[in-house]
Design a protein around this motif. Sequence first.
Motif, PDB file in Angstrom:
ATOM      1  N   GLY A 273       0.787  -1.230   0.000  1.00 40.34           N
ATOM      2  CA  GLY A 273       0.000   0.000   0.000  1.00 40.34           C
ATOM      3  C   GLY A 273       0.813   1.269   0.000  1.00 40.34           C
ATOM      4  O   GLY A 273       0.280   2.341   0.214  1.00 40.34           O
TER       5      GLY A 273
ATOM      6  N   ASP B  11      -0.469   4.563  -1.498  1.00 44.86           N
ATOM      7  CA  ASP B  11      -1.670   5.229  -1.029  1.00 44.86           C
ATOM      8  C   ASP B  11      -1.479   5.627   0.437  1.00 44.86           C
ATOM      9  O   ASP B  11      -1.832   4.883   1.341  1.00 44.86           O
ATOM     10  CB  ASP B  11      -2.852   4.260  -1.190  1.00 44.86           C
TER      11      ASP B  11
ATOM     12  N   PRO C  89      -2.732   8.062   2.538  1.00 46.94           N
ATOM     13  CA  PRO C  89      -3.871   8.184   3.467  1.00 46.94           C
ATOM     14  C   PRO C  89      -4.401   6.820   3.909  1.00 46.94           C
ATOM     15  O   PRO C  89      -4.687   6.609   5.081  1.00 46.94           O
ATOM     16  CB  PRO C  89      -4.920   8.929   2.639  1.00 46.94           C
ATOM     17  N   ARG C  90      -4.474   5.879   2.960  1.00 52.20           N
ATOM     18  CA  ARG C  90      -4.969   4.562   3.329  1.00 52.20           C
ATOM     19  C   ARG C  90      -4.038   3.891   4.322  1.00 52.20           C
ATOM     20  O   ARG C  90      -4.460   3.228   5.255  1.00 52.20           O
ATOM     21  CB  ARG C  90      -5.119   3.683   2.081  1.00 52.20           C
ATOM     22  N   MET C  91      -2.717   4.120   4.124  1.00 55.47           N
ATOM     23  CA  MET C  91      -1.764   3.483   5.013  1.00 55.47           C
ATOM     24  C   MET C  91      -1.867   4.055   6.428  1.00 55.47           C
ATOM     25  O   MET C  91      -1.828   3.308   7.408  1.00 55.47           O
ATOM     26  CB  MET C  91      -0.356   3.673   4.477  1.00 55.47           C
TER      27      MET C  91
ATOM     28  N   LEU D 178      -4.480   5.354   7.790  1.00 53.36           N
ATOM     29  CA  LEU D 178      -5.728   4.853   8.353  1.00 53.36           C
ATOM     30  C   LEU D 178      -5.550   3.420   8.839  1.00 53.36           C
ATOM     31  O   LEU D 178      -5.911   3.073   9.965  1.00 53.36           O
ATOM     32  CB  LEU D 178      -6.817   4.922   7.280  1.00 53.36           C
ATOM     33  N   THR D 179      -4.947   2.579   7.987  1.00 55.20           N
ATOM     34  CA  THR D 179      -4.735   1.184   8.371  1.00 55.20           C
ATOM     35  C   THR D 179      -3.899   1.106   9.634  1.00 55.20           C
ATOM     36  O   THR D 179      -4.199   0.334  10.551  1.00 55.20           O
ATOM     37  CB  THR D 179      -4.000   0.419   7.252  1.00 55.20           C
TER      38      THR D 179
END
Lengths: 252, 325
Positions: free
Chosen positions: B135, B138, B140-142, B144-145
Amino acid sequence: MIEIRAVSHQIAGTPILHDITTRLPEGRLTALIGPNGAGKSTLLRLVGRLEPLQAGRISVAGHDIATTPTDRLAQVMAVLGQQTLIASRLRLAELVAFGRWPHHKGRPTAADRAHVAEAIRTFALGPLADRFMDELSGGQAQRAHIAMAFAQDTEWLLLDEPLNNLDMSHARALMARLRALVDQQGRGVAVVLHEVNYAAAWADHIIALKDGRILAEGAPDAVLTEDLLSRLYDAPISVGRHQGRPLVLHHA
Amino acid sequence: MIPAAPPRPSRPVWVLAGLCCLLAVISALWMWQGLGGGNRGFVLGLRANKLAALALVGVAVGVSTIMFQTIAANRVLTPSIMGFDALYVLLQTALVASLGIAGFAGLPAAAKFLSEIALMVLLASLLFGTLMLQGARDIPRMILTGVILGVLFRSLAGFMGRVMDPAQYAVVQAASFASFNRVNATLLPVAALVTVLAVLAAWRMSARLDVLALGRDAAVSLGLRHRAVVIAALSLVALLVSVSTAVVGPVAFFGLIVAGLAHGLTRSASHAVLLPAAGLIGATILIGGQWLFERQLGQAATLSVVVEFAGGLFFLYLLLKGRIR
Ligand SMILES: Nc1ncnc2c1ncn2[C@@H]1O[C@H](COP(=O)(O)OP(=O)(O)OP(=O)(O)O)[C@@H](O)[C@H]1O
Ligand SMILES: [Mg+2]
């Protein structure tokens, strides 16, 4: 020579490339053309081992990319992807200097520094050498990345849309520079190009991709025909001639 | 007029020399300031212990944050924000729960610590390796995760704490909150050894980390064994986080200040400069801060709160400024 045999590729179950088999001749300038989404970048990234190969075989100058150590491959080919963003705050000269990494692995010699200086000179980046990369214009940054690949000094140079962001004179200068690499040093160059006329003017060999398949390949005269280009781009295109080479016209 | 070498290294050298001097002064202050008549040897011994602990934690947090930010290709993340230390606390809790308090207390501290960090390195490189290698594009996704993983680990640890008996829970609780005042001194020798080895390994990787910082495509094109380097660097991060969490407990945002200062002061992209700078800055802030709060303000327990608060503000500032890269 770059040999691509029966290469297929899919992303998340969607087939992107279908059973591609072709050769890129050594000591020639090969242009990859085709509409958006045709799979040009994917093919180039597979050759440059930026994506893992799913099916088929690829060899570059006799080195099978699946079995040759990646640091050895870095001495044989330099790859520049379509998107080039770096997170760290680097000066232009520092970025170009990384092009020598495959040869010195962290301990640059005088010869390495000379290569870097030459790459900076070749792409007329001298006045910008001390600037931070995030303080450069799009075209200047693009030229810096190309200079890094150039400093890598490899048998093969693979560039994905290197003319992005470049003005007419820098685009011309780059193509002339690539031409000189081919003609004077016998290097192989593969470029993805969108402006077909650059391929017409500078390439020895053209591979036209559409929907993940090779629609045509061969010398510019053979590939850049009205019939073929109209089919490739799904638009009426006429082809004239200028100075003995095809000239592609797409004004309606 | 074209520089044949990358721009002169003079600034980083001066910065590093300055940081060394600062750390030496602060350490001397910590050791000898206000040393009364009484049992000087005893007081000096106590002080030296604490100095070593603070320095270890500062170095571990600084070095691990710089490495982690290079792997993650951005400047707002720290291992703690991504849940590394929560994972470590969870591991400790699980260990207490499964061995029981007698078994837990019965193990020699060093052996227990070493098996904890071995497990931690394994899990962290597996989990975060997958996350980072998949990831990384990405961000922001990271983030969040990572935040979700952190919450997950913390609540799992909390849940285990609730179902275990109170005596066991007390053992765990001591390990799950940051405190620079009550350092876990029994672990010092082995923690020091692990830190020194990990920092040396990180230092040896610094040229490869420089290439890694160019991003995956450029690094692969230059022949870096990308996956191997990412996993190796994550393992070192896991080691260093284990050390700091074991010695003082979890610190979430402190690394952010240290890394921000290291980048700002050295203005270098070279890890051979950044890593030592971050280590020196981390140690200096902790020792200086603890000296200020414990000796001058008489508030021995507040440093962790202040450091976390300042770090949290800095995190918000980075997010609001859009400085994600
Ligand atoms: N990460 C991805 N996830 C899903 N599909 C993708 C991904 N990357 C590429 N594709 C798809 O693969 C196909 C080929 O993409 P590719 O980038 O190779 O095209 P291209 O010929 O280079 O196009 P362009 O001229 O726009 O650069 C496209 O249809 C694209 O939508
Ligand atoms: Mg493309």
